[in-house]
Design a protein around this motif. Structure first.
Motif, PDB file in Angstrom:
ATOM      1  N   ILE A   1      26.407  44.749  44.447  1.00 44.18           N
ATOM      2  CA  ILE A   1      27.324  44.833  45.591  1.00 44.18           C
ATOM      3  C   ILE A   1      28.769  44.644  45.133  1.00 44.18           C
ATOM      4  O   ILE A   1      29.664  45.387  45.546  1.00 44.18           O
ATOM      5  CB  ILE A   1      26.926  43.807  46.669  1.00 44.18           C
ATOM      6  CG1 ILE A   1      25.602  44.220  47.317  1.00 44.18           C
ATOM      7  CG2 ILE A   1      28.018  43.670  47.730  1.00 44.18           C
ATOM      8  CD1 ILE A   1      24.987  43.166  48.202  1.00 44.18           C
ATOM      9  N   CYS A   2      29.008  43.656  44.265  1.00 41.87           N
ATOM     10  CA  CYS A   2      30.366  43.443  43.741  1.00 41.87           C
ATOM     11  C   CYS A   2      30.844  44.650  42.940  1.00 41.87           C
ATOM     12  O   CYS A   2      31.996  45.074  43.062  1.00 41.87           O
ATOM     13  CB  CYS A   2      30.405  42.187  42.864  1.00 41.87           C
ATOM     14  SG  CYS A   2      30.250  40.647  43.773  1.00 41.87           S
TER      15      CYS A   2
ATOM     16  N   SER B   1      31.212  36.005  39.256  1.00 39.19           N
ATOM     17  CA  SER B   1      31.092  34.977  38.214  1.00 39.19           C
ATOM     18  C   SER B   1      29.950  34.017  38.510  1.00 39.19           C
ATOM     19  O   SER B   1      29.175  33.653  37.617  1.00 39.19           O
ATOM     20  CB  SER B   1      32.398  34.197  38.081  1.00 39.19           C
ATOM     21  OG  SER B   1      33.438  35.056  37.699  1.00 39.19           O
ATOM     22  N   ALA B   2      29.836  33.613  39.770  1.00 38.43           N
ATOM     23  CA  ALA B   2      28.743  32.716  40.149  1.00 38.43           C
ATOM     24  C   ALA B   2      27.387  33.390  39.965  1.00 38.43           C
ATOM     25  O   ALA B   2      26.422  32.754  39.514  1.00 38.43           O
ATOM     26  CB  ALA B   2      28.915  32.261  41.593  1.00 38.43           C
TER      27      ALA B   2
ATOM     28  N   ALA C   1      39.954  37.632  44.919  1.00 40.43           N
ATOM     29  CA  ALA C   1      39.490  36.389  44.295  1.00 40.43           C
ATOM     30  C   ALA C   1      38.059  36.066  44.692  1.00 40.43           C
ATOM     31  O   ALA C   1      37.265  35.604  43.866  1.00 40.43           O
ATOM     32  CB  ALA C   1      40.424  35.246  44.663  1.00 40.43           C
ATOM     33  N   LEU C   2      37.704  36.316  45.937  1.00 42.00           N
ATOM     34  CA  LEU C   2      36.342  36.028  46.396  1.00 42.00           C
ATOM     35  C   LEU C   2      35.322  36.864  45.643  1.00 42.00           C
ATOM     36  O   LEU C   2      34.259  36.375  45.252  1.00 42.00           O
ATOM     37  CB  LEU C   2      36.229  36.267  47.902  1.00 42.00           C
ATOM     38  CG  LEU C   2      34.843  36.029  48.511  1.00 42.00           C
ATOM     39  CD1 LEU C   2      34.431  34.568  48.311  1.00 42.00           C
ATOM     40  CD2 LEU C   2      34.825  36.390  49.976  1.00 42.00           C
ATOM     41  N   MET C   3      35.652  38.139  45.399  1.00 42.98           N
ATOM     42  CA  MET C   3      34.739  39.008  44.664  1.00 42.98           C
ATOM     43  C   MET C   3      34.576  38.529  43.230  1.00 42.98           C
ATOM     44  O   MET C   3      33.469  38.501  42.697  1.00 42.98           O
ATOM     45  CB  MET C   3      35.253  40.449  44.701  1.00 42.98           C
ATOM     46  CG  MET C   3      34.253  41.483  44.215  1.00 42.98           C
ATOM     47  SD  MET C   3      34.284  41.896  42.457  1.00 42.98           S
ATOM     48  CE  MET C   3      35.958  42.305  42.167  1.00 42.98           C
TER      49      MET C   3
END
Length: 136
Positions: A84-85, A117-118, A110-112
């Motif tokens: 999705i990202c 990263s998470a 930043a959220l993406m």
């Protein structure tokens, strides 16, 4: 001064003649490599889980099976998040380059970045856990 006269505008890389070139394609290829790596980790985790399900050595491995099942589900979930990202970033780049001014930037949200990263860290932890469970 070294060849520049006072009052003359120096040529700046990325100035009005900016050509975004292959940046969207390079970014898309990098995201695709990342997703392919995640899919390979998924396949290996799922393979270990299926192998543990089909092994008939008479011992009770319910904790191992449950752990590998959780790892397989987490691996699948993190890969879906990465896809999705990746799709969102690739679409944003291709849409932004078409209408790009020389002053505009196509910066990722930043959220993406945090989400991707998470997901990568979660997949790495899941892979390590699956390796530990697979060899026990």
């Amino acid at each position: 001064m070294s060849g520049a006269r006072t009052g003359e505008a120096a040529e700046v890389p990325g100035g009005p003649e900016r050509d975004p070139g292959l940046q969207p394609e390079r970014t898309a290829l990098a995201w695709r490599r990342t997703v392919i790596s995640a899919v390979i980790a998924d396949v290996l985790i799922w393979r270990a889980w299926i192998h543990a399900l089909t092994s008939h050595d008479g011992a009770d491995h319910s904790a191992q099976l449950m752990g590998l099942g959780i790892c397989a589900a987490m691996a699948c979930l993190t890969t879906i998040v990465l896809v999705i990202c990746a799709v969102g970033r690739i679409r944003a780049l291709h849409a932004g380059v078409a209408a790009l001014d020389h002053d505009a930037e196509i910066a990722p949200q930043a959220l993406m970045l945090r989400t991707a990263s998470a997901a990568i860290v979660a997949l790495a932890v899941t892979t390590v856990c699956a390796l530990g469970l697979g060899f026990s």
